[in-house]
Design a protein around this motif. Structure first.
Motif, PDB file in Angstrom:
ATOM      1  N   THR A 183       0.831  -1.202   0.000  1.00 58.47           N
ATOM      2  CA  THR A 183       0.000   0.000   0.000  1.00 58.47           C
ATOM      3  C   THR A 183       0.864   1.251   0.000  1.00 58.47           C
ATOM      4  OG1 THR A 183      -1.820  -1.102   1.165  1.00 58.47           O
ATOM      5  CG2 THR A 183      -1.705   1.300   1.331  1.00 58.47           C
ATOM      6  N   VAL A 184       1.850   1.289   0.888  1.00 62.87           N
ATOM      7  CA  VAL A 184       2.717   2.462   1.000  1.00 62.87           C
ATOM      8  C   VAL A 184       3.572   2.630  -0.253  1.00 62.87           C
ATOM      9  CG1 VAL A 184       4.608   3.488   2.329  1.00 62.87           C
ATOM     10  CG2 VAL A 184       2.692   2.400   3.512  1.00 62.87           C
ATOM     11  N   ALA A 185       4.004   1.516  -0.840  1.00 61.28           N
ATOM     12  CA  ALA A 185       4.836   1.597  -2.042  1.00 61.28           C
ATOM     13  C   ALA A 185       4.053   2.151  -3.235  1.00 61.28           C
ATOM     14  CB  ALA A 185       5.390   0.217  -2.381  1.00 61.28           C
TER      15      ALA A 185
ATOM     16  N   ARG B 182      -1.126  13.532   3.974  1.00 56.99           N
ATOM     17  CA  ARG B 182      -1.807  12.368   3.423  1.00 56.99           C
ATOM     18  C   ARG B 182      -2.503  11.575   4.521  1.00 56.99           C
ATOM     19  NH1 ARG B 182       1.014   9.498  -0.369  1.00 56.99           N
ATOM     20  NH2 ARG B 182       2.210  11.386  -0.813  1.00 56.99           N
ATOM     21  N   PHE B 183      -3.559  10.878   4.109  1.00 51.46           N
ATOM     22  CA  PHE B 183      -4.343   9.997   4.967  1.00 51.46           C
ATOM     23  C   PHE B 183      -4.324   8.613   4.344  1.00 51.46           C
ATOM     24  CE2 PHE B 183      -8.860   8.353   4.765  1.00 51.46           C
ATOM     25  CZ  PHE B 183      -8.829   7.661   5.965  1.00 51.46           C
ATOM     26  N   GLN B 184      -4.065   7.588   5.152  1.00 50.39           N
ATOM     27  CA  GLN B 184      -4.083   6.229   4.643  1.00 50.39           C
ATOM     28  C   GLN B 184      -4.833   5.318   5.611  1.00 50.39           C
ATOM     29  OE1 GLN B 184       0.192   5.606   4.196  1.00 50.39           O
ATOM     30  NE2 GLN B 184       0.339   4.605   6.199  1.00 50.39           N
ATOM     31  N   CYS B 185      -5.526   4.339   5.051  1.00 48.63           N
ATOM     32  CA  CYS B 185      -6.313   3.404   5.861  1.00 48.63           C
ATOM     33  C   CYS B 185      -6.326   2.064   5.150  1.00 48.63           C
ATOM     34  CB  CYS B 185      -7.727   3.932   6.049  1.00 48.63           C
ATOM     35  SG  CYS B 185      -8.762   2.900   7.120  1.00 48.63           S
ATOM     36  N   VAL B 186      -5.769   1.053   5.796  1.00 43.22           N
ATOM     37  CA  VAL B 186      -5.666  -0.284   5.215  1.00 43.22           C
ATOM     38  C   VAL B 186      -6.656  -1.212   5.914  1.00 43.22           C
ATOM     39  CG1 VAL B 186      -4.126  -2.227   4.752  1.00 43.22           C
ATOM     40  CG2 VAL B 186      -3.250   0.118   4.634  1.00 43.22           C
ATOM     41  N   PHE B 187      -7.628  -1.702   5.162  1.00 48.03           N
ATOM     42  CA  PHE B 187      -8.654  -2.633   5.673  1.00 48.03           C
ATOM     43  C   PHE B 187      -9.375  -2.066   6.898  1.00 48.03           C
ATOM     44  CE2 PHE B 187      -5.484  -5.912   3.958  1.00 48.03           C
ATOM     45  CZ  PHE B 187      -6.128  -6.008   2.741  1.00 48.03           C
ATOM     46  N   GLY B 188      -9.715  -0.787   6.835  1.00 43.12           N
ATOM     47  CA  GLY B 188     -10.356  -0.198   8.001  1.00 43.12           C
ATOM     48  C   GLY B 188     -11.612   0.601   7.726  1.00 43.12           C
ATOM     49  N   VAL B 189     -11.788   1.135   6.512  1.00 39.29           N
ATOM     50  CA  VAL B 189     -12.911   2.053   6.298  1.00 39.29           C
ATOM     51  C   VAL B 189     -14.248   1.372   6.525  1.00 39.29           C
ATOM     52  CG1 VAL B 189     -11.698   3.652   4.768  1.00 39.29           C
ATOM     53  CG2 VAL B 189     -12.878   1.649   3.785  1.00 39.29           C
ATOM     54  N   PHE B 190     -14.321   0.052   6.246  1.00 43.77           N
ATOM     55  CA  PHE B 190     -15.606  -0.633   6.405  1.00 43.77           C
ATOM     56  C   PHE B 190     -15.959  -0.910   7.858  1.00 43.77           C
ATOM     57  CE2 PHE B 190     -12.448  -3.231   4.061  1.00 43.77           C
ATOM     58  CZ  PHE B 190     -11.900  -3.951   5.132  1.00 43.77           C
ATOM     59  N   PHE B 191     -15.031  -0.627   8.783  1.00 44.13           N
ATOM     60  CA  PHE B 191     -15.355  -0.741  10.209  1.00 44.13           C
ATOM     61  C   PHE B 191     -15.845   0.584  10.792  1.00 44.13           C
ATOM     62  CE2 PHE B 191     -12.134  -4.288  10.040  1.00 44.13           C
ATOM     63  CZ  PHE B 191     -13.060  -5.308  10.239  1.00 44.13           C
ATOM     64  N   LEU B 192     -15.730   1.669  10.038  1.00 41.50           N
ATOM     65  CA  LEU B 192     -16.205   2.956  10.534  1.00 41.50           C
ATOM     66  C   LEU B 192     -17.737   2.925  10.641  1.00 41.50           C
ATOM     67  CD1 LEU B 192     -13.931   5.296   8.389  1.00 41.50           C
ATOM     68  CD2 LEU B 192     -13.661   4.729  10.815  1.00 41.50           C
TER      69      LEU B 192
ATOM     70  N   SER C 103      -5.293  20.739   1.006  1.00 41.34           N
ATOM     71  CA  SER C 103      -5.573  20.753  -0.418  1.00 41.34           C
ATOM     72  C   SER C 103      -4.333  20.309  -1.197  1.00 41.34           C
ATOM     73  CB  SER C 103      -5.976  22.166  -0.863  1.00 41.34           C
ATOM     74  OG  SER C 103      -6.192  22.212  -2.249  1.00 41.34           O
ATOM     75  N   GLY C 104      -4.515  19.378  -2.099  1.00 40.39           N
ATOM     76  CA  GLY C 104      -3.393  18.831  -2.853  1.00 40.39           C
ATOM     77  C   GLY C 104      -2.758  17.624  -2.200  1.00 40.39           C
ATOM     78  N   GLY C 105      -3.216  17.284  -0.986  1.00 36.63           N
ATOM     79  CA  GLY C 105      -2.688  16.123  -0.285  1.00 36.63           C
ATOM     80  C   GLY C 105      -3.233  14.820  -0.856  1.00 36.63           C
ATOM     81  N   ALA C 106      -2.766  13.714  -0.305  1.00 35.36           N
ATOM     82  CA  ALA C 106      -3.056  12.397  -0.868  1.00 35.36           C
ATOM     83  C   ALA C 106      -3.906  11.558   0.081  1.00 35.36           C
ATOM     84  CB  ALA C 106      -1.759  11.667  -1.188  1.00 35.36           C
ATOM     85  N   VAL C 107      -4.690  10.662  -0.506  1.00 36.49           N
ATOM     86  CA  VAL C 107      -5.512   9.708   0.244  1.00 36.49           C
ATOM     87  C   VAL C 107      -5.279   8.318  -0.334  1.00 36.49           C
ATOM     88  CG1 VAL C 107      -7.872   8.968   0.757  1.00 36.49           C
ATOM     89  CG2 VAL C 107      -7.283  11.402   0.833  1.00 36.49           C
ATOM     90  N   THR C 108      -5.091   7.337   0.548  1.00 33.74           N
ATOM     91  CA  THR C 108      -4.908   5.955   0.129  1.00 33.74           C
ATOM     92  C   THR C 108      -5.799   5.059   0.979  1.00 33.74           C
ATOM     93  OG1 THR C 108      -2.581   6.412  -0.389  1.00 33.74           O
ATOM     94  CG2 THR C 108      -3.238   4.107  -0.272  1.00 33.74           C
ATOM     95  N   VAL C 109      -6.610   4.237   0.323  1.00 31.84           N
ATOM     96  CA  VAL C 109      -7.521   3.330   1.020  1.00 31.84           C
ATOM     97  C   VAL C 109      -7.357   1.932   0.436  1.00 31.84           C
ATOM     98  CG1 VAL C 109      -9.938   2.739   1.443  1.00 31.84           C
ATOM     99  CG2 VAL C 109      -9.208   5.135   1.550  1.00 31.84           C
TER     100      VAL C 109
ATOM    101  N   VAL D  14      -5.955  -1.271  -3.742  1.00 34.08           N
ATOM    102  CA  VAL D  14      -5.425  -0.033  -3.162  1.00 34.08           C
ATOM    103  C   VAL D  14      -5.904   1.122  -4.026  1.00 34.08           C
ATOM    104  CG1 VAL D  14      -3.370   1.271  -2.544  1.00 34.08           C
ATOM    105  CG2 VAL D  14      -3.391  -1.220  -2.263  1.00 34.08           C
ATOM    106  N   GLY D  15      -6.756   1.956  -3.411  1.00 37.58           N
ATOM    107  CA  GLY D  15      -7.270   3.113  -4.123  1.00 37.58           C
ATOM    108  C   GLY D  15      -6.538   4.375  -3.684  1.00 37.58           C
TER     109      GLY D  15
END
Length: 266
Positions: free
Chosen positions: A36-38, A112-122, A138-144, A261-262
């Motif tokens: 994910t991080v790579a 940046r914000f990243q979440c691995v296998f977690g959004v569906f538990f929110l 603004s201009g930052g990154a998101v990874t899910v 990985v989105g």
């Protein structure tokens, strides 16, 4: 069951199964966290928010990427998983683990914000993720990272089959399962991230195979939210379910984990 009861039950599952989760960390969680991080690598000096961090499988490589001039805030509600995470990251002063509720976190602004296998538990996957994205500049990154359809079916689906075989009862899907199904294909994950307002959205499949035995598969379940399916069963019934599960898993020697990985830009 209310949303708050379901959330509490999930937290208890990870707390009670922390050692089982940790045992699977080098086999599964670390490789997918590193991938994910790579795919969306933080840059030196950046400030990163890692949500539902578990044992640190994505937070630790992110901390290495941002270096001494950067910082990573990693949050989770499981004290057991956080204890394992802190032990693994004692040499990374730029990585801070917090026992915190993602729905109330107010740090930032982050790069940046990243979440691995977690959004569906929110509790509310859409509203809660949108709020977390709001902590990114603004201009930052998101990874899910999510599970691809069928990505854990062999291991987790066999548990529910064993429960039905032993008890005669077919359990209804949990809220987290229904949420996960909304983002379990490339098109669905890309569409969801776009609907959250992200730009330059891309989705990358990640495959990882891990050796599997019936006992190690059971350990995986005991370190996951799947163990909540057993909370209403007595000890004898759980033993019978485990025996049936072992039978179902004898012909499955490999855990074929299939993830997505989105990525996107705020």
């Amino acid at each position: 069951m209310t949303d708050s009861q379901a959330t509490s039950q999930t937290i208890d599952a990870f707390d009670q199964g922390g050692d089982h989760f940790a045992a699977w960390t080098p086999l599964l969680w670390d490789p997918i966290g590193a991938a994910t991080v790579a795919l969306a690598p933080p840059q030196p000096g950046e400030k990163v928010l890692d949500v539902c961090c578990g044992t640190g499988s994505s937070a630790i490589p992110a901390a290495h990427r941002v270096g001494e001039t950067g910082a990573v805030d990693a949050i989770d509600l499981s004290t057991s998983l956080l204890e394992h995470a802190r032990g693994r990251a004692a040499d990374l002063p730029n990585l801070r683990f917090h026992h915190a509720d993602a729905t109330e976190w107010t740090g930032g602004p982050y790069d940046r914000f990243q979440c691995v296998f977690g959004v569906f538990f929110l509790p509310d996957m859409d509203a809660d993720t949108r709020r977390l994205i709001g902590l990114v500049r603004s201009g930052g990154a998101v990874t899910v990272t999510t599970w691809r359809e069928g990505g854990v079916q062999d291991v987790v689906g066999s548990l529910f089959q064993a429960i039905t075989d032993v008890t005669g009862v077919t359990l209804p899907p949990k809220q987290s399962h229904n949420a996960a199904a909304r983002v379990d294909s490339e098109d669905k994950l890309a569409g969801w991230l776009t609907d959250l307002g992200l730009r330059d959205v891309a989705v990358h499949p990640v495959d990882h195979d891990a050796p599997l035995t019936p006992d190690s598969a059971w350990d995986f379940l005991m370190g996951s939210a799947a163990r909540t399916a057993l909370v209403d069963q007595d000890a004898d019934t759980v033993a019978a379910i485990r025996a049936r599960y072992r039978e179902l898993m004898t012909s499955i020697p490999v855990f074929r984990a299939r993830a997505l990985v989105g990525t996107g830009t705020v």
